[in-house]
Scaffold this motif. Structure first.
Motif, short mmCIF file in Angstrom:
data_model
loop_
_atom_site.label_atom_id
_atom_site.label_comp_id
_atom_site.label_asym_id
_atom_site.label_seq_id
_atom_site.Cartn_x
_atom_site.Cartn_y
_atom_site.Cartn_z
N VAL A 8 0.84 -1.20 0.00
CA VAL A 8 0.00 0.00 0.00
C VAL A 8 0.87 1.26 0.00
CG1 VAL A 8 -1.60 1.36 1.41
CG2 VAL A 8 -2.01 -1.08 1.06
N LEU A 9 1.86 1.28 0.89
CA LEU A 9 2.76 2.44 0.96
C LEU A 9 3.51 2.65 -0.35
CD1 LEU A 9 4.22 1.90 4.55
CD2 LEU A 9 2.74 3.78 3.83
N ALA A 10 4.00 1.55 -0.92
CA ALA A 10 4.76 1.65 -2.17
C ALA A 10 3.88 2.13 -3.31
CB ALA A 10 5.38 0.30 -2.51
N HIS A 11 2.68 1.60 -3.43
CA HIS A 11 1.78 1.95 -4.53
C HIS A 11 1.39 3.42 -4.46
CE1 HIS A 11 -1.66 0.36 -7.27
NE2 HIS A 11 -1.32 1.60 -7.60
N GLY A 12 0.95 3.85 -3.29
CA GLY A 12 0.55 5.25 -3.16
C GLY A 12 1.71 6.21 -3.36
N SER A 13 2.87 5.87 -2.79
CA SER A 13 4.05 6.74 -2.91
C SER A 13 4.58 6.76 -4.33
CB SER A 13 5.14 6.27 -1.95
OG SER A 13 4.70 6.32 -0.61
N ALA A 14 4.45 5.65 -5.07
CA ALA A 14 4.94 5.59 -6.45
C ALA A 14 4.23 6.62 -7.32
CB ALA A 14 4.74 4.19 -7.02
N HIS A 15 2.93 6.81 -7.10
CA HIS A 15 2.20 7.82 -7.87
C HIS A 15 2.74 9.22 -7.56
CE1 HIS A 15 -0.77 5.41 -9.88
NE2 HIS A 15 -1.08 4.80 -8.77
N LEU A 16 3.06 9.46 -6.30
CA LEU A 16 3.61 10.77 -5.92
C LEU A 16 4.98 10.98 -6.55
CD1 LEU A 16 3.20 13.30 -4.23
CD2 LEU A 16 4.24 12.09 -2.29
N VAL A 17 5.84 9.95 -6.50
CA VAL A 17 7.17 10.05 -7.11
C VAL A 17 7.05 10.25 -8.62
CG1 VAL A 17 9.30 8.79 -7.61
CG2 VAL A 17 8.29 8.68 -5.32
N GLY A 18 6.17 9.48 -9.26
CA GLY A 18 5.97 9.61 -10.69
C GLY A 18 5.48 10.98 -11.09
N GLY A 19 4.55 11.52 -10.30
CA GLY A 19 4.04 12.86 -10.60
C GLY A 19 5.11 13.92 -10.46
N LEU A 20 5.91 13.83 -9.41
CA LEU A 20 6.99 14.81 -9.20
C LEU A 20 8.05 14.70 -10.29
CD1 LEU A 20 7.43 14.53 -5.32
CD2 LEU A 20 6.40 16.42 -6.60
N ALA A 21 8.40 13.45 -10.67
CA ALA A 21 9.39 13.25 -11.73
C ALA A 21 8.90 13.82 -13.05
CB ALA A 21 9.72 11.76 -11.85
N SER A 22 7.62 13.61 -13.36
CA SER A 22 7.06 14.15 -14.60
C SER A 22 7.08 15.67 -14.61
CB SER A 22 5.61 13.64 -14.78
OG SER A 22 5.60 12.23 -14.95
N MET A 23 6.81 16.28 -13.44
CA MET A 23 6.85 17.73 -13.35
C MET A 23 8.26 18.26 -13.59
SD MET A 23 4.33 18.48 -10.10
CE MET A 23 4.96 20.13 -9.98
N VAL A 24 9.25 17.58 -13.03
CA VAL A 24 10.64 18.01 -13.21
C VAL A 24 11.03 17.94 -14.66
CG1 VAL A 24 13.05 17.41 -12.71
CG2 VAL A 24 11.35 17.40 -10.87
N VAL A 25 10.65 16.82 -15.33
CA VAL A 25 10.98 16.66 -16.75
C VAL A 25 10.30 17.74 -17.59
CG1 VAL A 25 10.72 15.15 -18.75
CG2 VAL A 25 11.42 14.19 -16.55
#
Length: 255
Positions: A234-251
């Motif tokens: 659960v922690l990994a799945h929810g956090s992965a979306h946050l990491v992915g969103g932040l990475a996309s914003m940086v790119v």
């Protein structure tokens, strides 16, 4: 047992409720004469039922095949200290997996975004309708999808294979790995109806990208569930979306 299942149901339904923030009414047929919020409410029925069924299945079968949600179980038993200690041990592997999966999601977005931006007006509108806000990705993805796919589906497959293998004292590793793979494949394929609902006839490469972008994380989340408990997935799945969103914003900001 009852309190444990109740807590798990509440968490799963909280994720389902967050779907109300997604404008799915855009996908409804034009002859449906209902208020937008009514359409959103009706869209909660299916995932809500799936969460309840998954909670029942997992609660009845998980511990028989060496699977569990140990932190939540400790909390349900009134041992908050033990629950926090378990969450601390689960968080390390979850963070590592979340970082890897988050970057995978960002890569998927970078590859597919040009195609989606090239779609015409109605298809873009439908795409936006099935793009949930970040809070829904975290709550529904992290809570509801993990309860449905790992706690319910993966547990059931593991239990079935364990029974077919003679119900030994502990399931063999191949039983758990098979359950992980089956649940991950179905998790990946389960995202295709939405894709076809948006695009109609998507190209083969996009179908493959959608399946792989969900199957690969499903394997990682299933492994976490097996080795560390449902909360880690659960922690990994929810956090992965946050990491992915932040990475996309940086790119996006750097391009």
């Amino acid at each position: 047992m009852m309190l444990f299942s109740l807590l798990l149901s509440i968490l799963g339904l909280l994720g389902v409720l967050s779907l109300m923030l997604t404008p799915v009414e855009t996908l409804a047929p034009t002859d449906v004469n209902l208020p937008p919020m009514a359409i959103r409410g009706l869209s909660l029925i299916q995932p809500g039922v799936l969460v309840i069924v998954a909670v029942f299945i997992g609660s009845a079968l998980a511990q028989r095949v060496s699977l569990d949600a140990p932190a939540l179980r400790a909390a349900a038993q009134g041992d908050a200290s033990a629950a926090l200690g378990i969450l601390q041990r689960q968080s390390g592997p979850a963070i590592v997996v979340a970082a890897i999966v988050g970057l995978l999601l960002a890569g998927y977005a970078a590859v597919t975004e040009p195609y989606f931006l090239s779609l015409d007006g109605p298809e873009v509108e439908r795409m936006l309708a099935v793009t949930p806000p970040m809070i829904t990705k975290i709550l529904y993805g992290g809570l509801s999808e993990e309860i449905i796919c790992r706690w319910g589906l993966m547990t059931f497959v593991a239990w079935l294979l364990w029974r077919l293998s003679g119900a030994p004292a502990a399931p063999a590793p191949w039983v758990l790995w098979s359950a992980i793979v089956v649940a991950a494949i179905l998790f990946g394929l389960g995202h295709l109806p939405v894709l076809y609902g948006v695009v109609g006839q998507p190209p083969a490469w996009l179908v493959g990208a959608v399946v792989i972008a969900n199957l690969a994380p499903g394997l990682a989340f299933g492994w976490l569930y097996w080795r560390f408990g449902l909360e880690s997935a659960v922690l990994a799945h929810g956090s992965a979306h946050l990491v992915g969103g932040l990475a996309s914003m940086v790119v996006s900001n750097s391009s």
